[in-house]
Design an enzyme around this catalytic site. Structure first.
Site, mmCIF file in Angstrom:
data_model
loop_
_atom_site.group_PDB
_atom_site.id
_atom_site.type_symbol
_atom_site.label_atom_id
_atom_site.label_comp_id
_atom_site.label_asym_id
_atom_site.label_seq_id
_atom_site.Cartn_x
_atom_site.Cartn_y
_atom_site.Cartn_z
ATOM 1 N N ARG A 63 0.745 -1.244 -0.199
ATOM 2 C CA ARG A 63 -0.024 -0.145 -0.052
ATOM 3 C C ARG A 63 0.880 1.469 0.020
ATOM 4 O O ARG A 63 0.468 2.458 -0.352
ATOM 5 C CB ARG A 63 -0.892 -0.243 1.255
ATOM 6 C CG ARG A 63 -2.172 0.723 0.877
ATOM 7 C CD ARG A 63 -3.232 0.846 2.013
ATOM 8 N NE ARG A 63 -3.288 -0.261 2.704
ATOM 9 C CZ ARG A 63 -3.023 -0.355 3.922
ATOM 10 N NH1 ARG A 63 -2.240 0.611 4.516
ATOM 11 N NH2 ARG A 63 -3.168 -1.334 4.620
ATOM 12 N N TYR A 117 -14.828 22.204 -11.646
ATOM 13 C CA TYR A 117 -15.185 20.791 -12.464
ATOM 14 C C TYR A 117 -16.213 20.451 -11.202
ATOM 15 O O TYR A 117 -16.099 20.323 -10.177
ATOM 16 C CB TYR A 117 -13.636 19.875 -12.020
ATOM 17 C CG TYR A 117 -14.041 18.809 -12.445
ATOM 18 C CD1 TYR A 117 -14.033 18.394 -14.153
ATOM 19 C CD2 TYR A 117 -13.707 17.487 -11.736
ATOM 20 C CE1 TYR A 117 -14.094 17.268 -14.426
ATOM 21 C CE2 TYR A 117 -13.620 16.247 -12.404
ATOM 22 C CZ TYR A 117 -13.906 16.045 -13.808
ATOM 23 O OH TYR A 117 -14.046 14.858 -14.157
ATOM 24 N N ASP A 189 -6.422 23.116 -8.794
ATOM 25 C CA ASP A 189 -6.623 22.078 -9.681
ATOM 26 C C ASP A 189 -5.970 22.877 -10.953
ATOM 27 O O ASP A 189 -6.368 23.506 -11.606
ATOM 28 C CB ASP A 189 -8.113 21.876 -10.060
ATOM 29 C CG ASP A 189 -8.141 21.000 -11.086
ATOM 30 O OD1 ASP A 189 -7.423 20.613 -11.847
ATOM 31 O OD2 ASP A 189 -9.458 19.954 -11.096
ATOM 32 N N LYS A 214 -5.224 13.210 -17.772
ATOM 33 C CA LYS A 214 -5.300 13.878 -18.823
ATOM 34 C C LYS A 214 -3.691 14.016 -19.452
ATOM 35 O O LYS A 214 -3.417 13.207 -20.121
ATOM 36 C CB LYS A 214 -5.639 15.373 -18.481
ATOM 37 C CG LYS A 214 -7.065 15.299 -17.390
ATOM 38 C CD LYS A 214 -8.294 14.716 -18.310
ATOM 39 C CE LYS A 214 -9.614 14.405 -17.403
ATOM 40 N NZ LYS A 214 -9.933 15.281 -16.740
HETATM 41 C C1 LIG Z 1 -10.716 15.045 -15.465
HETATM 42 C C2 LIG Z 1 -10.540 16.371 -14.462
HETATM 43 C C3 LIG Z 1 -10.413 15.974 -13.112
HETATM 44 C C4 LIG Z 1 -10.722 14.518 -12.747
HETATM 45 O O1 LIG Z 1 -9.821 13.809 -12.928
HETATM 46 P P1 LIG Z 1 -10.341 12.098 -13.033
HETATM 47 O O2 LIG Z 1 -8.717 11.380 -13.317
HETATM 48 O O3 LIG Z 1 -11.056 11.924 -14.211
HETATM 49 O O4 LIG Z 1 -10.886 11.622 -11.853
HETATM 50 C C5 LIG Z 1 -10.122 16.998 -12.308
HETATM 51 N N1 LIG Z 1 -10.348 18.234 -12.607
HETATM 52 C C6 LIG Z 1 -10.262 18.611 -13.935
HETATM 53 C C7 LIG Z 1 -10.018 19.920 -14.300
HETATM 54 C C8 LIG Z 1 -10.431 17.454 -15.015
HETATM 55 O O5 LIG Z 1 -10.676 18.078 -16.229
#
Ligand SMILES: *Cc1c(COP(=O)(O)O)cnc(C)c1O
Length: 400
Positions: A63, A117, A189, A214
């Site tokens: 873990r 988001y 973020d 992403k």
């Molecule tokens: C996709 C996204 C997330 C979340 O990511 P996941 O890996 O899909 O959980 C958070 N913030 C933004 C701006 C995003 O586009």
């Protein structure tokens, strides 16, 4: 951890070499996939020593990861100036929720940008509410005036810049300076820019979060989140992730690190192609606003110019006289743009987005429907030819 023992290298070099320590790679280029739950100790004495430390780079139990995960975390820290460490999570949303949980307590208030988001909003409105934390939303263009929203219960701010549907660029340094004075933790973020285009900790952010799903992964095949922070919050962030049992698989960490090696060339291409297409869209008669931080009409464009080192491949535009139906005709006529969530992969995507639904602190004023584009690594000329076909279908739908 990663930052201080390495001389400053250019971003492309960091992306290629980050985390590839000799003791983790042995004689191969990439740290291998170490699949492990159990680590075997040499003796009871050895087992006791293992209990005493809680840091990456020492085997304890699956873990807490293996060289495959440590190497990725190390590379991400190295790319974020000022970082003490990075925690990995099984998704971007897990990174956001765990990071918030590491700094909030019952009775606290948290401020979130109105351009958040949507899953960040629902975590705050549903889960945090249940644990006695109140969420308030602020205008993404608020800047230093955010101080007027502070109460003695405000403990954290979750920013997202630019917003991933609507692309307002926030004055992060001003918000962070106000927060620091009031002893409030700032979380960003930073998925759109990554540390490559926005070195968040240097700009005053306490905890920088990315959905590595992403651009870091870059190939639309892995879910991964990361949160990077400086010394002050590192222990809290790490402990909370461990208490919540957050762990990522070595296979996913391997694929994410593989994506990271080409981040620089991919981002540069995403940037160039998206700019070409955004400018082309600007000249189309069917298009109203083009919400791309590098275009002057995008709210916060001047802040983007001041603070960012580049722009990535995701932006939105308004179909000025369209409605839901003609927007659907436009998107359905595209053959090179997939219709789907997520972004940052090598393939282009088009998505209908309706920000008005999610706003509570501000009004959404654009009247035409929005389309969000993820510009992939295809040739931009092919993409523009495809978009032109979309406009043909759109105009046809408009006239019937
Ligand atoms: C996709 C996204 C997330 C979340 O990511 P996941 O890996 O899909 O959980 C958070 N913030 C933004 C701006 C995003 O586009």
């Amino acid at each position: 951890m990663a930052d201080s023992d390495n001389p400053k290298k250019a971003p492309a070099t960091q992306a290629v070499s980050g985390g590839r320590r000799k003791q983790w790679t042995e004689a191969v280029v990439n740290p291998p996939v170490w699949r492990a739950s159990t680590h075997l100790y040499d003796s009871v004495e050895d087992l006791k020593t293992g209990l005493k430390t809680n840091e990456d780079g020492r085997f304890f139990y699956g873990r807490r990861g293996s060289p495959t995960q440590w190497s990725l975390a190390d590379a991400l820290s190295e790319m974020e100036p000022g970082a003490a460490g990075t925690m990995l999570y099984p998704s971007g949303v897990a990174a956001i929720s765990s990071a918030l949980l590491s700094v909030l307590n019952p009775g606290d208030e948290v401020l979130l940008t109105d351009s958040s988001y949507d899953p960040s909003r629902s975590f705050a409105d549903a889960f945090l509410k249940r644990m006695g934390v109140t969420a308030h939303y602020y205008d993404p263009m608020i800047g230093g005036d955010i101080a007027e929203l502070f109460t003695d219960k405000t403990k954290a701010i979750l920013m997202e810049s630019p917003g991933s549907l609507t692309f307002e660029v926030q004055d992060i340094p001003a918000i962070c300076a106000a927060a620091k004075k009031a002893n409030i933790v700032t979380l960003l973020d930073n998925t759109w820019a990554t540390s490559r285009f926005f070195p968040a900790l240097e700009k005053g952010v306490d905890i920088s979060i990315i959905a590595a799903t992403k651009y870091i992964v870059g190939h639309s095949d892995v879910m991964m989140g990361a949160a990077t922070t400086h010394k002050k919050y590192w222990t809290k962030l790490r402990r909370t992730a461990q208490q919540l049992g957050q762990v990522v698989s070595p296979d996913d960490a391997y694929l994410t690190a593989r994506g990271l090696r080409t981040l620089e060339v991919r981002l540069k291409q995403h940037e160039a192609s998206a700019l070409t297409i955004a400018h082309w869209l600007k000249d189309r008669p069917e298009v109203g606003a083009v919400l791309h931080p590098a275009l002057p009409e995008c709210p916060g464009h001047e802040t983007w110019k001041r603070d960012f080192l580049g722009s990535s491949g995701l932006f939105s535009f308004e179909l000025s006289k369209g409605d839901e139906e003609t927007r659907a005709a436009f998107i359905d006529a595209l053959s090179m743009f997939g219709i789907g969530y997520s972004w940052g992969g090598f393939e282009s995507l088009a998505l209908p987005v309706d920000p008005a639904k999610y706003r509570t602190a501000t009004n959404w004023t654009l009247t035409g429907p929005l389309v969000r584009l993820n510009i992939g690594l295809e040739d931009p000329d092919d993409l523009m030819a495809d978009l032109a076909k979309g406009f043909e279908a759109y105009n046809k739908a408009q006239s019937c």
